[in-house]
Design a protein around this motif. Sequence first.
Motif, PDB file in Angstrom:
ATOM      1  N   THR A  59      62.056  19.344  44.979  1.00 47.07           N
ATOM      2  CA  THR A  59      62.393  18.616  43.749  1.00 47.07           C
ATOM      3  C   THR A  59      62.490  19.622  42.606  1.00 47.07           C
ATOM      4  OG1 THR A  59      60.038  18.045  43.481  1.00 47.07           O
ATOM      5  CG2 THR A  59      61.465  16.406  44.526  1.00 47.07           C
ATOM      6  N   SER A  60      61.378  19.871  41.914  1.00 46.88           N
ATOM      7  CA  SER A  60      61.384  20.884  40.855  1.00 46.88           C
ATOM      8  C   SER A  60      60.740  22.186  41.324  1.00 46.88           C
ATOM      9  CB  SER A  60      60.647  20.356  39.610  1.00 46.88           C
ATOM     10  OG  SER A  60      59.328  19.982  39.942  1.00 46.88           O
ATOM     11  N   ASP A  61      60.457  22.299  42.594  1.00 46.81           N
ATOM     12  CA  ASP A  61      59.738  23.436  43.182  1.00 46.81           C
ATOM     13  C   ASP A  61      60.704  24.312  43.977  1.00 46.81           C
ATOM     14  OD1 ASP A  61      59.989  21.060  44.663  1.00 46.81           O
ATOM     15  OD2 ASP A  61      58.593  21.765  46.174  1.00 46.81           O
ATOM     16  N   LEU A  62      61.722  24.864  43.302  1.00 49.83           N
ATOM     17  CA  LEU A  62      62.831  25.510  44.003  1.00 49.83           C
ATOM     18  C   LEU A  62      62.520  26.983  44.267  1.00 49.83           C
ATOM     19  CD1 LEU A  62      65.719  23.799  42.011  1.00 49.83           C
ATOM     20  CD2 LEU A  62      64.698  23.123  44.197  1.00 49.83           C
ATOM     21  N   ARG A  63      61.673  27.210  45.263  1.00 50.19           N
ATOM     22  CA  ARG A  63      61.259  28.566  45.613  1.00 50.19           C
ATOM     23  C   ARG A  63      60.806  28.580  47.072  1.00 50.19           C
ATOM     24  NH1 ARG A  63      56.626  26.400  42.758  1.00 50.19           N
ATOM     25  NH2 ARG A  63      54.694  26.656  43.978  1.00 50.19           N
ATOM     26  N   THR A  64      60.669  29.792  47.627  1.00 49.54           N
ATOM     27  CA  THR A  64      60.129  29.939  48.979  1.00 49.54           C
ATOM     28  C   THR A  64      58.758  30.593  48.972  1.00 49.54           C
ATOM     29  OG1 THR A  64      61.297  32.053  49.246  1.00 49.54           O
ATOM     30  CG2 THR A  64      62.416  30.070  50.048  1.00 49.54           C
ATOM     31  N   HIS A  65      58.456  31.435  47.957  1.00 46.73           N
ATOM     32  CA  HIS A  65      57.130  32.029  47.852  1.00 46.73           C
ATOM     33  C   HIS A  65      56.135  30.987  47.342  1.00 46.73           C
ATOM     34  CE1 HIS A  65      59.562  35.712  47.851  1.00 46.73           C
ATOM     35  NE2 HIS A  65      58.481  36.313  48.300  1.00 46.73           N
ATOM     36  N   ASP A 124      70.118  30.329  44.706  1.00 48.42           N
ATOM     37  CA  ASP A 124      69.104  31.330  45.016  1.00 48.42           C
ATOM     38  C   ASP A 124      68.182  30.851  46.133  1.00 48.42           C
ATOM     39  OD1 ASP A 124      67.716  33.903  44.184  1.00 48.42           O
ATOM     40  OD2 ASP A 124      66.077  32.468  43.988  1.00 48.42           O
ATOM     41  N   LEU A 125      67.807  29.563  46.097  1.00 44.14           N
ATOM     42  CA  LEU A 125      66.969  29.015  47.163  1.00 44.14           C
ATOM     43  C   LEU A 125      67.693  29.079  48.494  1.00 44.14           C
ATOM     44  CD1 LEU A 125      64.461  27.549  48.177  1.00 44.14           C
ATOM     45  CD2 LEU A 125      65.475  25.397  47.400  1.00 44.14           C
ATOM     46  N   ASP A 126      68.974  28.735  48.504  1.00 40.43           N
ATOM     47  CA  ASP A 126      69.758  28.802  49.731  1.00 40.43           C
ATOM     48  C   ASP A 126      69.824  30.235  50.257  1.00 40.43           C
ATOM     49  OD1 ASP A 126      71.697  27.609  51.698  1.00 40.43           O
ATOM     50  OD2 ASP A 126      73.057  29.011  50.706  1.00 40.43           O
ATOM     51  N   ALA A 127      70.030  31.202  49.353  1.00 47.15           N
ATOM     52  CA  ALA A 127      70.094  32.604  49.766  1.00 47.15           C
ATOM     53  C   ALA A 127      68.759  33.062  50.360  1.00 47.15           C
ATOM     54  CB  ALA A 127      70.485  33.480  48.581  1.00 47.15           C
ATOM     55  N   SER A 128      67.648  32.643  49.737  1.00 46.01           N
ATOM     56  CA  SER A 128      66.336  33.024  50.265  1.00 46.01           C
ATOM     57  C   SER A 128      66.105  32.425  51.643  1.00 46.01           C
ATOM     58  CB  SER A 128      65.237  32.557  49.303  1.00 46.01           C
ATOM     59  OG  SER A 128      65.333  33.228  48.060  1.00 46.01           O
ATOM     60  N   LEU A 129      66.491  31.169  51.820  1.00 49.06           N
ATOM     61  CA  LEU A 129      66.332  30.528  53.125  1.00 49.06           C
ATOM     62  C   LEU A 129      67.226  31.173  54.175  1.00 49.06           C
ATOM     63  CD1 LEU A 129      66.147  26.833  51.906  1.00 49.06           C
ATOM     64  CD2 LEU A 129      64.304  28.088  53.046  1.00 49.06           C
ATOM     65  N   ARG A 130      68.431  31.546  53.778  1.00 50.25           N
ATOM     66  CA  ARG A 130      69.329  32.211  54.741  1.00 50.25           C
ATOM     67  C   ARG A 130      68.771  33.561  55.170  1.00 50.25           C
ATOM     68  NH1 ARG A 130      74.104  29.664  55.630  1.00 50.25           N
ATOM     69  NH2 ARG A 130      74.547  27.905  54.224  1.00 50.25           N
ATOM     70  N   GLY A 131      67.999  34.190  54.297  1.00 48.84           N
ATOM     71  CA  GLY A 131      67.339  35.434  54.676  1.00 48.84           C
ATOM     72  C   GLY A 131      66.290  35.253  55.747  1.00 48.84           C
ATOM     73  N   THR A 132      65.858  34.005  55.962  1.00 43.74           N
ATOM     74  CA  THR A 132      64.897  33.697  57.026  1.00 43.74           C
ATOM     75  C   THR A 132      65.581  33.082  58.245  1.00 43.74           C
ATOM     76  OG1 THR A 132      64.441  31.418  56.302  1.00 43.74           O
ATOM     77  CG2 THR A 132      63.205  33.189  55.230  1.00 43.74           C
ATOM     78  N   GLY A 133      66.904  32.985  58.205  1.00 43.05           N
ATOM     79  CA  GLY A 133      67.635  32.338  59.281  1.00 43.05           C
ATOM     80  C   GLY A 133      67.899  30.868  59.025  1.00 43.05           C
ATOM     81  N   GLY A 134      67.473  30.358  57.863  1.00 44.15           N
ATOM     82  CA  GLY A 134      67.651  28.947  57.544  1.00 44.15           C
ATOM     83  C   GLY A 134      68.776  28.727  56.551  1.00 44.15           C
ATOM     84  N   ARG A 135      68.732  27.589  55.878  1.00 46.48           N
ATOM     85  CA  ARG A 135      69.717  27.227  54.863  1.00 46.48           C
ATOM     86  C   ARG A 135      69.204  26.003  54.125  1.00 46.48           C
ATOM     87  NH1 ARG A 135      72.643  22.812  57.287  1.00 46.48           N
ATOM     88  NH2 ARG A 135      72.165  22.726  59.519  1.00 46.48           N
ATOM     89  N   LEU A 136      69.776  25.760  52.958  1.00 43.74           N
ATOM     90  CA  LEU A 136      69.422  24.574  52.186  1.00 43.74           C
ATOM     91  C   LEU A 136      70.418  23.470  52.490  1.00 43.74           C
ATOM     92  CD1 LEU A 136      67.652  23.296  49.945  1.00 43.74           C
ATOM     93  CD2 LEU A 136      69.333  24.155  48.292  1.00 43.74           C
ATOM     94  N   GLY A 150      69.242  31.117  36.460  1.00 47.98           N
ATOM     95  CA  GLY A 150      68.160  30.396  37.095  1.00 47.98           C
ATOM     96  C   GLY A 150      67.857  30.928  38.478  1.00 47.98           C
ATOM     97  N   GLY A 151      66.717  30.551  39.010  1.00 46.69           N
ATOM     98  CA  GLY A 151      66.380  30.911  40.382  1.00 46.69           C
ATOM     99  C   GLY A 151      65.081  31.693  40.483  1.00 46.69           C
ATOM    100  N   GLU A 152      64.421  31.567  41.631  1.00 45.48           N
ATOM    101  CA  GLU A 152      63.158  32.246  41.867  1.00 45.48           C
ATOM    102  C   GLU A 152      63.293  33.759  41.775  1.00 45.48           C
ATOM    103  OE1 GLU A 152      59.753  32.662  45.370  1.00 45.48           O
ATOM    104  OE2 GLU A 152      61.782  32.011  45.880  1.00 45.48           O
ATOM    105  N   THR A 153      64.355  34.307  42.352  1.00 44.99           N
ATOM    106  CA  THR A 153      64.513  35.754  42.369  1.00 44.99           C
ATOM    107  C   THR A 153      64.587  36.312  40.957  1.00 44.99           C
ATOM    108  OG1 THR A 153      65.658  35.657  44.492  1.00 44.99           O
ATOM    109  CG2 THR A 153      65.960  37.652  43.178  1.00 44.99           C
ATOM    110  N   GLU A 154      65.424  35.717  40.119  1.00 44.61           N
ATOM    111  CA  GLU A 154      65.566  36.174  38.743  1.00 44.61           C
ATOM    112  C   GLU A 154      64.266  35.970  37.973  1.00 44.61           C
ATOM    113  OE1 GLU A 154      67.297  37.693  35.254  1.00 44.61           O
ATOM    114  OE2 GLU A 154      67.958  37.785  37.353  1.00 44.61           O
ATOM    115  N   GLY A 155      63.603  34.836  38.191  1.00 42.16           N
ATOM    116  CA  GLY A 155      62.350  34.571  37.493  1.00 42.16           C
ATOM    117  C   GLY A 155      61.261  35.566  37.844  1.00 42.16           C
ATOM    118  N   ARG A 156      61.138  35.904  39.113  1.00 42.56           N
ATOM    119  CA  ARG A 156      60.124  36.876  39.538  1.00 42.56           C
ATOM    120  C   ARG A 156      60.440  38.263  38.985  1.00 42.56           C
ATOM    121  NH1 ARG A 156      56.901  35.627  44.096  1.00 42.56           N
ATOM    122  NH2 ARG A 156      57.087  37.771  44.838  1.00 42.56           N
TER     123      ARG A 156
END
Length: 219
Positions: A9-15, A60-72, A198-204
């Motif tokens: 929902t509003s928790d758009l991150r993988t870490h 960004d969330l989709d890209a992070s998930l794809r880095g694990t073999g997944g997708r959004l 926006g996105g977790e990567t940019e925020g971190r």
Amino acid sequence: MTVAVVLFTSDLRTHDHPPLHAAVAAADEVVPLFVHDPGIRDAGFAVPNREAFLADCLADLDASLRGTGGRLVLRSGPVVPEVCAVATESGATQVYMAAGVTGYAHRREQRLRDALRRQGVTLRVYEGVVTAVAPGAVTPAGSDHYAVFTPYFRRWSQEPLRAPLPAPRTVRVPDRVHGEALPSRSLMSGVSPGLLTGGETEGRERLARWCGADLTRYE
């Protein structure tokens, strides 16, 4: 083969994401799902800057998930029927999500819990995902809020915080579940030229730069 759905929902991150962490540990396959909710639009929040920032976050969330073999997986429509449909399509027996803090989020959670129960699906909700501790955890006796800072600070300093969780190394998404194309900021009009990415990567990265250069000067 066990399947779980993780509703973002509003928790758009993988870490440091307890629902995602728990789902990956419990199920063979996981469906990371975001539902573009018309209820948010109807409440007046779907303005250009918010929509552009959200598009960045989803990409960004989709890209992070794809880095694990997944997708959004992205769906559009009322949240409850969309989540129920994805659970049916994927054969999921559990749905994981973060607890919200608004009245709208609480009502959404209850409607979703009731609908999933009728399908034989369990909803698991995690506190301390979009807030450091559960709302109401730091309150004085006999009142619903602190009026003076010092006792609040002392009480807050005693509150234990959970250890941060790492991002999952592998997320396996069932091929049979399909979603819509992700939105793009570049296709939106009326966006402020100075709007941050926006996105977790940019925020971190932004936080790391601030901690490395400006934190010592922050009073």
